[in-house]
Design an enzyme around this catalytic site. Structure first.
Site, short mmCIF file in Angstrom:
data_model
loop_
_atom_site.label_atom_id
_atom_site.label_comp_id
_atom_site.label_asym_id
_atom_site.label_seq_id
_atom_site.Cartn_x
_atom_site.Cartn_y
_atom_site.Cartn_z
CG LEU A 136 -1.74 -0.62 1.19
CD1 LEU A 136 -3.25 -0.97 2.39
CD2 LEU A 136 -2.78 -0.40 -0.03
CG ASP A 137 0.34 4.49 -2.95
OD1 ASP A 137 1.25 3.52 -3.26
OD2 ASP A 137 -0.52 4.41 -3.46
CE1 TYR A 138 6.16 6.88 4.83
CE2 TYR A 138 4.85 9.59 3.61
CZ TYR A 138 5.94 8.60 5.06
OH TYR A 138 6.03 9.27 6.56
#
Length: 245
Positions: free
Chosen positions: A105-107
Site C-alpha cells: 500500500l502506498d505511503y
C-alpha cells in the site's frame, strides 16, 4: 522410514526466508547449498533430512504466522526503509518469525494489509492470475459523473497500462466543498493504481483506504491495530487464492 520429497524452492519459501519466486532466483544464482554442495537446478528435491543453507545461513522450518494489519498513513509497506521511516512490520512487536507484507500500500494510503512468513501463500496471493477482490474507498476532489464511473470500469490508460475497476460506487458527494467519496473494487494490484485511475479522470485523491481484501475486512480494528488470522480464515484465503476466476 521414508521422507517426503519437496522442491528446494518450496522448502526455502516455507522457511520464511523469502517467496518461492525469489527462492528460485537464489538457487539459479548459486546461493543455495544442500548438504554442503551448491545446487542451482530448479528441479532439485529435498527431504527434512537434508541440510539447506541460503547465503551460508542454515534454514529452519518456521511456524507459519498470518496477521491482518490496519496500516496507518505514513507507514512504508516494507520490512526496512533506507530513510528510516516506520515500516509496517514494526506494527507487530515481540515475534520470533521474520514476516513480510503481501503486496503493498502506498505511503499515504491506509487500510488492510496481510503480513506472513508463508512465502508460498504470499506468492499465490500476489500472482496476477489469482484475482482476489480488493476494495478501496477514496475521498476525491471533484464530482464523479455517470460518464466518469463508466470510464473507470471500462479502463483508464496510464503509463502504457490499462487500469480498470470491477465495480465503482459513489458513496457520497458534497457539491459545496466539491468533494466525493468513491468505492472501487479491483482485481489487479498495480503500482498506485487507484490514484492513477482517479487522476486520469481529473479526480485527484485526498485520502485513500483499502477496506477489504477478499472476504477480510477491518471490522473491530483502529488504525495501527493488528490481529492474527484464524485457522479458518487462513484456509479460506488459500482456497480463494487457488480458485479459478
Amino acid at each position: 522410514m521414508s521422507f517426503k520429497e519437496e522442491r528446494l524452492q518450496k522448502v526455502i519459501a516455507q522457511s520464511g526466508v523469502t517467496s518461492r519466486r525469489k527462492a528460485e532466483q537464489l538457487i539459479e544464482a548459486g546461493r543455495v547449498k544442500v548438504n554442503g554442495e551448491v545446487r542451482n537446478e530448479l528441479g532439485t528435491k529435498v527431504t527434512e533430512k537434508d541440510a539447506i543453507e541460503v547465503d551460508g545461513v542454515p534454514i529452519k522450518k518456521e511456524k507459519k504466522v498470518y496477521y491482518l494489519v490496519y496500516k496507518p498513513r505514513g507507514v512504508i509497506s516494507s520490512v526496512k526503509d533506507d530513510k528510516n521511516r516506520r515500516v509496517v512490520t514494526e506494527i507487530i512487536p515481540d515475534r520470533d518469525q521474520r514476516i513480510y507484507p503481501v503486496g503493498r500500500l502506498d505511503y499515504d494510503t491506509s487500510g488492510l494489509m496481510l503480513l506472513t512468513n508463508d512465502g508460498e501463500l504470499a506468492q499465490l496471493l500476489m500472482h496476477p492470475s489469482h484475482q482476489i477482490d480488493k476494495v478501496y474507498v477514496a475521498k476525491v476532489e471533484g464530482m464523479p459523473t455517470k460518464e466518469i464511473v463508466k470510464k473507470l470500469k471500462k479502463g483508464i490508460q496510464s503509463e502504457g497500462e490499462l487500469l480498470k475497476a470491477l465495480k465503482v460506487r459513489v458513496l457520497s458527494s458534497d457539491r459545496d466543498k466539491n468533494t466525493a467519496v468513491i468505492e472501487l473494487t479491483l482485481h489487479e494490484g498495480k503500482n498506485r493504481q487507484v490514484r492513477r485511475m482517479l487522476e486520469g479522470v481529473k479526480l485527484p485523491v485526498a485520502k485513500l483506504k483499502r477496506e477489504r481484501y477478499g472476504f477480510l475486512d477491518l471490522k473491530g480494528l483502529s488504525s495501527g491495530d493488528y490481529r492474527k488470522l484464524t485457522p479458518q480464515e487462513v484456509h479460506l484465503l488459500k482456497e480463494e487464492a487457488l480458485k479459478d476466476k
